[in-house]
Design a protein around this motif. Sequence first.
Motif, mmCIF file in Angstrom:
data_model
loop_
_atom_site.group_PDB
_atom_site.id
_atom_site.type_symbol
_atom_site.label_atom_id
_atom_site.label_comp_id
_atom_site.label_asym_id
_atom_site.label_seq_id
_atom_site.Cartn_x
_atom_site.Cartn_y
_atom_site.Cartn_z
ATOM 1 N N ILE A 60 0.839 -1.206 0.000
ATOM 2 C CA ILE A 60 0.000 0.000 0.000
ATOM 3 C C ILE A 60 0.870 1.250 0.000
ATOM 4 O O ILE A 60 0.615 2.197 -0.753
ATOM 5 C CB ILE A 60 -0.966 -0.011 1.206
ATOM 6 N N LEU A 61 1.914 1.260 0.820
ATOM 7 C CA LEU A 61 2.831 2.398 0.877
ATOM 8 C C LEU A 61 3.467 2.635 -0.489
ATOM 9 O O LEU A 61 3.531 3.770 -0.958
ATOM 10 C CB LEU A 61 3.909 2.161 1.933
ATOM 11 N N GLU A 62 3.924 1.576 -1.134
ATOM 12 C CA GLU A 62 4.548 1.724 -2.448
ATOM 13 C C GLU A 62 3.569 2.340 -3.455
ATOM 14 O O GLU A 62 3.907 3.268 -4.181
ATOM 15 C CB GLU A 62 5.031 0.376 -2.981
ATOM 16 N N GLN A 63 2.344 1.832 -3.497
ATOM 17 C CA GLN A 63 1.360 2.353 -4.452
ATOM 18 C C GLN A 63 0.971 3.788 -4.115
ATOM 19 O O GLN A 63 0.810 4.611 -5.008
ATOM 20 C CB GLN A 63 0.127 1.452 -4.484
ATOM 21 N N TYR A 64 0.834 4.093 -2.836
ATOM 22 C CA TYR A 64 0.485 5.453 -2.428
ATOM 23 C C TYR A 64 1.560 6.437 -2.882
ATOM 24 O O TYR A 64 1.247 7.490 -3.440
ATOM 25 C CB TYR A 64 0.293 5.509 -0.907
ATOM 26 N N LEU A 65 2.819 6.085 -2.663
ATOM 27 C CA LEU A 65 3.907 6.957 -3.097
ATOM 28 C C LEU A 65 3.893 7.138 -4.613
ATOM 29 O O LEU A 65 4.197 8.218 -5.117
ATOM 30 C CB LEU A 65 5.257 6.387 -2.645
ATOM 31 N N ARG A 66 3.525 6.101 -5.324
ATOM 32 C CA ARG A 66 3.485 6.151 -6.787
ATOM 33 C C ARG A 66 2.486 7.176 -7.315
ATOM 34 O O ARG A 66 2.714 7.775 -8.363
ATOM 35 C CB ARG A 66 3.071 4.773 -7.286
ATOM 36 N N VAL A 67 1.371 7.359 -6.621
ATOM 37 C CA VAL A 67 0.314 8.243 -7.129
ATOM 38 C C VAL A 67 0.426 9.682 -6.627
ATOM 39 O O VAL A 67 -0.306 10.547 -7.096
ATOM 40 C CB VAL A 67 -1.102 7.692 -6.815
ATOM 41 N N ARG A 69 1.898 13.478 -6.191
ATOM 42 C CA ARG A 69 2.610 14.437 -7.047
ATOM 43 C C ARG A 69 4.103 14.292 -6.793
ATOM 44 O O ARG A 69 4.517 14.026 -5.665
ATOM 45 C CB ARG A 69 2.203 15.867 -6.679
ATOM 46 N N PRO A 70 4.931 14.485 -7.809
ATOM 47 C CA PRO A 70 6.380 14.286 -7.637
ATOM 48 C C PRO A 70 6.991 15.072 -6.482
ATOM 49 O O PRO A 70 7.809 14.525 -5.734
ATOM 50 C CB PRO A 70 6.960 14.733 -8.981
ATOM 51 N N ASP A 71 6.620 16.333 -6.305
ATOM 52 C CA ASP A 71 7.207 17.124 -5.225
ATOM 53 C C ASP A 71 6.809 16.576 -3.857
ATOM 54 O O ASP A 71 7.627 16.513 -2.942
ATOM 55 C CB ASP A 71 6.847 18.602 -5.352
ATOM 56 N N VAL A 72 5.563 16.142 -3.734
ATOM 57 C CA VAL A 72 5.087 15.573 -2.469
ATOM 58 C C VAL A 72 5.784 14.234 -2.230
ATOM 59 O O VAL A 72 6.242 13.949 -1.122
ATOM 60 C CB VAL A 72 3.552 15.399 -2.476
ATOM 61 N N ARG A 73 5.876 13.415 -3.273
ATOM 62 C CA ARG A 73 6.506 12.098 -3.164
ATOM 63 C C ARG A 73 7.947 12.210 -2.653
ATOM 64 O O ARG A 73 8.348 11.480 -1.741
ATOM 65 C CB ARG A 73 6.507 11.386 -4.514
ATOM 66 N N VAL A 74 8.699 13.137 -3.227
ATOM 67 C CA VAL A 74 10.099 13.305 -2.822
ATOM 68 C C VAL A 74 10.180 13.661 -1.341
ATOM 69 O O VAL A 74 10.948 13.072 -0.585
ATOM 70 C CB VAL A 74 10.799 14.379 -3.690
ATOM 71 N N TRP A 75 9.354 14.605 -0.919
ATOM 72 C CA TRP A 75 9.397 15.037 0.472
ATOM 73 C C TRP A 75 8.978 13.909 1.417
ATOM 74 O O TRP A 75 9.610 13.683 2.458
ATOM 75 C CB TRP A 75 8.520 16.268 0.679
ATOM 76 N N VAL A 76 7.920 13.189 1.061
ATOM 77 C CA VAL A 76 7.445 12.100 1.914
ATOM 78 C C VAL A 76 8.514 11.012 2.007
ATOM 79 O O VAL A 76 8.827 10.534 3.096
ATOM 80 C CB VAL A 76 6.107 11.532 1.388
ATOM 81 N N LYS A 77 9.106 10.636 0.878
ATOM 82 C CA LYS A 77 10.140 9.594 0.892
ATOM 83 C C LYS A 77 11.355 10.023 1.708
ATOM 84 O O LYS A 77 11.963 9.197 2.393
ATOM 85 C CB LYS A 77 10.549 9.220 -0.532
ATOM 86 N N GLU A 85 -0.227 4.919 6.229
ATOM 87 C CA GLU A 85 -0.829 5.913 7.127
ATOM 88 C C GLU A 85 0.180 6.994 7.469
ATOM 89 O O GLU A 85 -0.132 8.189 7.447
ATOM 90 C CB GLU A 85 -1.333 5.235 8.407
ATOM 91 N N GLY A 86 1.405 6.595 7.775
ATOM 92 C CA GLY A 86 2.460 7.570 8.067
ATOM 93 C C GLY A 86 2.748 8.447 6.857
ATOM 94 O O GLY A 86 2.959 9.654 6.992
ATOM 95 N N ALA A 87 2.744 7.848 5.677
ATOM 96 C CA ALA A 87 2.971 8.610 4.438
ATOM 97 C C ALA A 87 1.845 9.607 4.216
ATOM 98 O O ALA A 87 2.085 10.743 3.805
ATOM 99 C CB ALA A 87 3.102 7.667 3.248
ATOM 100 N N ALA A 88 0.615 9.196 4.486
ATOM 101 C CA ALA A 88 -0.529 10.097 4.308
ATOM 102 C C ALA A 88 -0.435 11.289 5.256
ATOM 103 O O ALA A 88 -0.709 12.430 4.865
ATOM 104 C CB ALA A 88 -1.838 9.341 4.527
ATOM 105 N N ARG A 89 -0.021 11.046 6.505
ATOM 106 C CA ARG A 89 0.143 12.151 7.459
ATOM 107 C C ARG A 89 1.217 13.125 6.973
ATOM 108 O O ARG A 89 1.047 14.341 7.035
ATOM 109 C CB ARG A 89 0.501 11.615 8.849
ATOM 110 N N LEU A 90 2.327 12.571 6.488
ATOM 111 C CA LEU A 90 3.405 13.430 5.968
ATOM 112 C C LEU A 90 2.930 14.226 4.758
ATOM 113 O O LEU A 90 3.228 15.416 4.634
ATOM 114 C CB LEU A 90 4.619 12.576 5.597
#
Length: 152
Positions: A60-67, A69-77, A85-90
């Motif tokens: 789920i985390l992998e798929q969530y990161l995939r969808v 926006r690139p700027d959000v993805r970079v910051w979350v990763k 859930e942690g990724a969604a909060r970030l």
Amino acid sequence: VCFGFCYYNVTEETYRLRFRSLTVPTGESVRETYNRIKGLYKRWMRPEMKNKEQLGETIILEQYLRVLRPDVRVWVKENQPLTGEGAARLAERYMAAHREPPRTSKGTVIVGRSKVEEPMDKTMGVPGKYSNATLICFYCQQPGHKASLCPP
């Protein structure tokens, strides 16, 4: 997450990327391909160390990161969440910190219940754009806009 392999910069993320790779080494048999993919899965997911819910959360985390926006993805990763859930909060924190104020169709910024006129760029005539040519986007490194306005 590092499990003693970080010295060589080989992490679960390395194995995930190799697992998701679509390339097959030249001369590799179909059985060797299967065994290689299975081995990469085990190194990425570490099923002997996780229960069913944790395995699902990894996917789920992998798929969530995939969808994202690139700027959000970079910051979350960069903040290394362990769960979706942690990724969604970030992602929510990032979006709140980078939220543009709401605008009307005429380029007026709405602040609370009052309106503030925003200067227009004389060269483009577009509200919210900066005329300063030295402004560089953090995400794409191109001049003329900021990361929150970066086109995908």
